[in-house]
Write a protein that holds these residues in place. Structure first.
Motif, PDB file in Angstrom:
ATOM      1  N   SER A  17      -0.511  34.389  46.301  1.00 18.98           N
ATOM      2  CA  SER A  17      -0.601  34.633  46.071  1.00 18.98           C
ATOM      3  C   SER A  17       0.652  36.058  47.096  1.00 18.98           C
ATOM      4  O   SER A  17       0.621  35.394  48.038  1.00 18.98           O
ATOM      5  N   ILE A  18       1.397  36.368  46.725  1.00 21.00           N
ATOM      6  CA  ILE A  18       2.677  37.516  47.540  1.00 21.00           C
ATOM      7  C   ILE A  18       0.156  39.428  48.139  1.00 21.00           C
ATOM      8  O   ILE A  18       0.869  39.642  47.034  1.00 21.00           O
ATOM      9  N   ILE A  19       0.631  39.368  49.124  1.00 19.14           N
ATOM     10  CA  ILE A  19      -0.842  39.851  49.699  1.00 19.14           C
ATOM     11  C   ILE A  19       0.254  41.986  50.366  1.00 19.14           C
ATOM     12  O   ILE A  19       0.576  41.447  51.318  1.00 19.14           O
ATOM     13  N   ASP A  20      -0.529  42.522  49.749  1.00 23.80           N
ATOM     14  CA  ASP A  20       0.453  43.884  50.102  1.00 23.80           C
ATOM     15  C   ASP A  20      -0.719  43.955  51.002  1.00 23.80           C
ATOM     16  O   ASP A  20      -2.226  44.930  51.253  1.00 23.80           O
ATOM     17  N   ARG A  21      -0.831  43.380  53.194  1.00 24.36           N
ATOM     18  CA  ARG A  21      -2.164  43.613  53.344  1.00 24.36           C
ATOM     19  C   ARG A  21      -1.910  45.327  54.185  1.00 24.36           C
ATOM     20  O   ARG A  21      -3.034  45.999  54.500  1.00 24.36           O
ATOM     21  N   THR A  22      -1.517  46.733  53.670  1.00 27.86           N
ATOM     22  CA  THR A  22      -1.259  47.571  54.218  1.00 27.86           C
ATOM     23  C   THR A  22      -2.585  48.285  52.637  1.00 27.86           C
ATOM     24  O   THR A  22      -3.671  48.302  53.318  1.00 27.86           O
ATOM     25  N   ASN A  23      -2.272  47.805  51.982  1.00 24.56           N
ATOM     26  CA  ASN A  23      -3.572  48.256  51.376  1.00 24.56           C
ATOM     27  C   ASN A  23      -4.717  47.335  50.388  1.00 24.56           C
ATOM     28  O   ASN A  23      -5.750  47.458  49.463  1.00 24.56           O
ATOM     29  N   SER A  24      -4.701  45.944  50.740  1.00 23.13           N
ATOM     30  CA  SER A  24      -5.766  44.703  51.165  1.00 23.13           C
ATOM     31  C   SER A  24      -6.057  44.338  49.605  1.00 23.13           C
ATOM     32  O   SER A  24      -6.956  44.538  49.308  1.00 23.13           O
ATOM     33  N   VAL A  25      -4.735  44.443  48.796  1.00 20.41           N
ATOM     34  CA  VAL A  25      -4.142  44.126  46.996  1.00 20.41           C
ATOM     35  C   VAL A  25      -3.857  42.628  47.275  1.00 20.41           C
ATOM     36  O   VAL A  25      -2.330  42.861  48.093  1.00 20.41           O
ATOM     37  N   ARG A  26      -3.776  41.496  46.213  1.00 17.37           N
ATOM     38  CA  ARG A  26      -2.675  41.507  46.302  1.00 17.37           C
ATOM     39  C   ARG A  26      -2.259  41.501  44.770  1.00 17.37           C
ATOM     40  O   ARG A  26      -2.639  42.350  44.360  1.00 17.37           O
ATOM     41  N   ARG A  27      -0.588  41.672  45.355  1.00 15.99           N
ATOM     42  CA  ARG A  27       0.093  42.554  44.100  1.00 15.99           C
ATOM     43  C   ARG A  27       0.303  41.790  43.120  1.00 15.99           C
ATOM     44  O   ARG A  27       1.418  42.015  42.116  1.00 15.99           O
ATOM     45  N   LEU A  28       1.049  40.276  43.942  1.00 17.08           N
ATOM     46  CA  LEU A  28       1.446  39.291  42.535  1.00 17.08           C
ATOM     47  C   LEU A  28       0.436  37.733  42.805  1.00 17.08           C
ATOM     48  O   LEU A  28       0.111  37.024  43.389  1.00 17.08           O
ATOM     49  N   ILE A  29       0.201  37.023  41.363  1.00  9.56           N
ATOM     50  CA  ILE A  29      -0.973  35.815  41.635  1.00  9.56           C
ATOM     51  C   ILE A  29      -0.012  35.020  40.822  1.00  9.56           C
ATOM     52  O   ILE A  29      -0.434  35.783  39.699  1.00  9.56           O
ATOM     53  N   LEU A  30       0.125  33.774  41.013  1.00  9.66           N
ATOM     54  CA  LEU A  30       0.477  32.732  40.555  1.00  9.66           C
ATOM     55  C   LEU A  30      -0.629  31.385  39.950  1.00  9.66           C
ATOM     56  O   LEU A  30      -0.578  31.484  41.430  1.00  9.66           O
ATOM     57  N   THR A  31      -0.788  30.929  39.715  1.00  6.41           N
ATOM     58  CA  THR A  31      -1.435  30.207  39.586  1.00  6.41           C
ATOM     59  C   THR A  31      -1.588  28.545  39.320  1.00  6.41           C
ATOM     60  O   THR A  31       0.103  28.672  38.134  1.00  6.41           O
ATOM     61  N   GLU A  32      -2.187  27.819  39.444  1.00  5.77           N
ATOM     62  CA  GLU A  32      -1.285  26.636  38.738  1.00  5.77           C
ATOM     63  C   GLU A  32      -1.584  26.245  37.520  1.00  5.77           C
ATOM     64  O   GLU A  32      -0.838  25.237  37.058  1.00  5.77           O
ATOM     65  N   GLY A  33      -2.661  27.058  36.959  1.00  6.12           N
ATOM     66  CA  GLY A  33      -3.021  26.556  35.080  1.00  6.12           C
ATOM     67  C   GLY A  33      -1.758  27.375  34.663  1.00  6.12           C
ATOM     68  O   GLY A  33      -1.663  27.289  33.466  1.00  6.12           O
ATOM     69  N   GLY A  34      -0.665  28.000  35.286  1.00 10.07           N
ATOM     70  CA  GLY A  34       0.799  28.155  34.455  1.00 10.07           C
ATOM     71  C   GLY A  34       0.433  30.507  34.360  1.00 10.07           C
ATOM     72  O   GLY A  34       1.055  30.634  33.652  1.00 10.07           O
ATOM     73  N   ASN A  35      -0.526  29.933  35.039  1.00  8.24           N
ATOM     74  CA  ASN A  35      -1.548  32.273  34.530  1.00  8.24           C
ATOM     75  C   ASN A  35      -0.588  32.932  35.232  1.00  8.24           C
ATOM     76  O   ASN A  35      -0.135  32.524  36.922  1.00  8.24           O
ATOM     77  N   ALA A  36      -0.417  34.422  35.497  1.00  8.59           N
ATOM     78  CA  ALA A  36       0.183  35.244  36.563  1.00  8.59           C
ATOM     79  C   ALA A  36      -0.586  36.082  36.199  1.00  8.59           C
ATOM     80  O   ALA A  36      -0.851  36.781  35.342  1.00  8.59           O
ATOM     81  N   PHE A  37      -0.778  36.837  36.867  1.00  7.68           N
ATOM     82  CA  PHE A  37      -1.496  38.405  37.518  1.00  7.68           C
ATOM     83  C   PHE A  37      -0.533  38.847  38.903  1.00  7.68           C
ATOM     84  O   PHE A  37       0.239  38.359  39.128  1.00  7.68           O
ATOM     85  N   LEU A  38      -0.121  40.667  37.982  1.00  9.89           N
ATOM     86  CA  LEU A  38      -0.189  41.772  38.879  1.00  9.89           C
ATOM     87  C   LEU A  38      -1.214  42.553  38.931  1.00  9.89           C
ATOM     88  O   LEU A  38      -1.810  43.167  38.362  1.00  9.89           O
ATOM     89  N   GLY A  39      -1.241  42.817  40.644  1.00 14.34           N
ATOM     90  CA  GLY A  39      -2.319  43.213  40.816  1.00 14.34           C
ATOM     91  C   GLY A  39      -3.491  42.372  40.692  1.00 14.34           C
ATOM     92  O   GLY A  39      -3.725  41.610  40.781  1.00 14.34           O
ATOM     93  N   GLY A  40      -4.170  42.364  41.661  1.00 12.96           N
ATOM     94  CA  GLY A  40      -6.112  42.548  42.176  1.00 12.96           C
ATOM     95  C   GLY A  40      -6.210  42.607  43.277  1.00 12.96           C
ATOM     96  O   GLY A  40      -6.173  42.629  44.139  1.00 12.96           O
ATOM     97  N   ALA A  41      -7.673  42.689  42.741  1.00 16.59           N
ATOM     98  CA  ALA A  41      -8.700  42.419  44.108  1.00 16.59           C
ATOM     99  C   ALA A  41      -8.323  41.393  44.873  1.00 16.59           C
ATOM    100  O   ALA A  41      -8.760  40.097  44.940  1.00 16.59           O
ATOM    101  N   LEU A  42      -8.684  41.282  46.486  1.00 17.24           N
ATOM    102  CA  LEU A  42      -8.115  39.569  47.463  1.00 17.24           C
ATOM    103  C   LEU A  42      -9.343  39.413  47.004  1.00 17.24           C
ATOM    104  O   LEU A  42     -10.289  39.797  46.672  1.00 17.24           O
ATOM    105  N   GLY A  43      -9.074  37.984  47.684  1.00 17.64           N
ATOM    106  CA  GLY A  43     -10.595  36.944  47.540  1.00 17.64           C
ATOM    107  C   GLY A  43     -10.124  36.828  45.642  1.00 17.64           C
ATOM    108  O   GLY A  43     -11.336  35.701  45.753  1.00 17.64           O
TER     109      GLY A  43
END
Length: 83
Positions: A17-43
C-alpha cells in the motif's frame, strides 16, 4: 514523512500500500492476488475503495467486490453510446 509504503501480510494474502499519513488512508492497495484498489481505510484491503479492480471487474463507489464487468454504486451518466 507525509507518505508511507506498507508491505504487509503473508502469502497468499499479502498486499502493498501507499499510505497518505496526513489523512490516514490508503491511497493505493495492490494485493498478491492481482487486485488493485484506489482509496480505502487503514488496516483493510480495499474497504471503502473509490475504485476497485477485482478479478477482471471494476467497481466504482465503495465497492470492494464488484460482481459485474462494470459495477457502479451510485448514479451514472452516459453521454454517447455507439453500437
Amino acid at each position: 514523512s507525509l507518505w508511507g509504503l506498507d508491505p504487509e501480510g503473508t502469502s497468499p494474502t499479502s498486499q502493498f500500500s501507499i499510505i497518505d499519513r496526513t489523512n490516514s488512508v490508503r491511497r493505493l492497495i495492490l494485493t498478491e492476488g492481482g487486485n488493485a484498489f484506489l482509496g480505502g481505510a487503514l488496516g483493510t484491503s480495499g474497504a471503502n475503495a473509490t475504485i476497485s479492480a477485482v478479478g477482471g471487474s471494476v467497481g466504482i463507489g465503495n465497492n470492494t467486490a464488484p460482481t459485474n464487468t462494470l459495477d457502479v454504486n451510485g448514479t451514472t451518466r452516459v453521454r454517447t453510446v455507439n453500437q
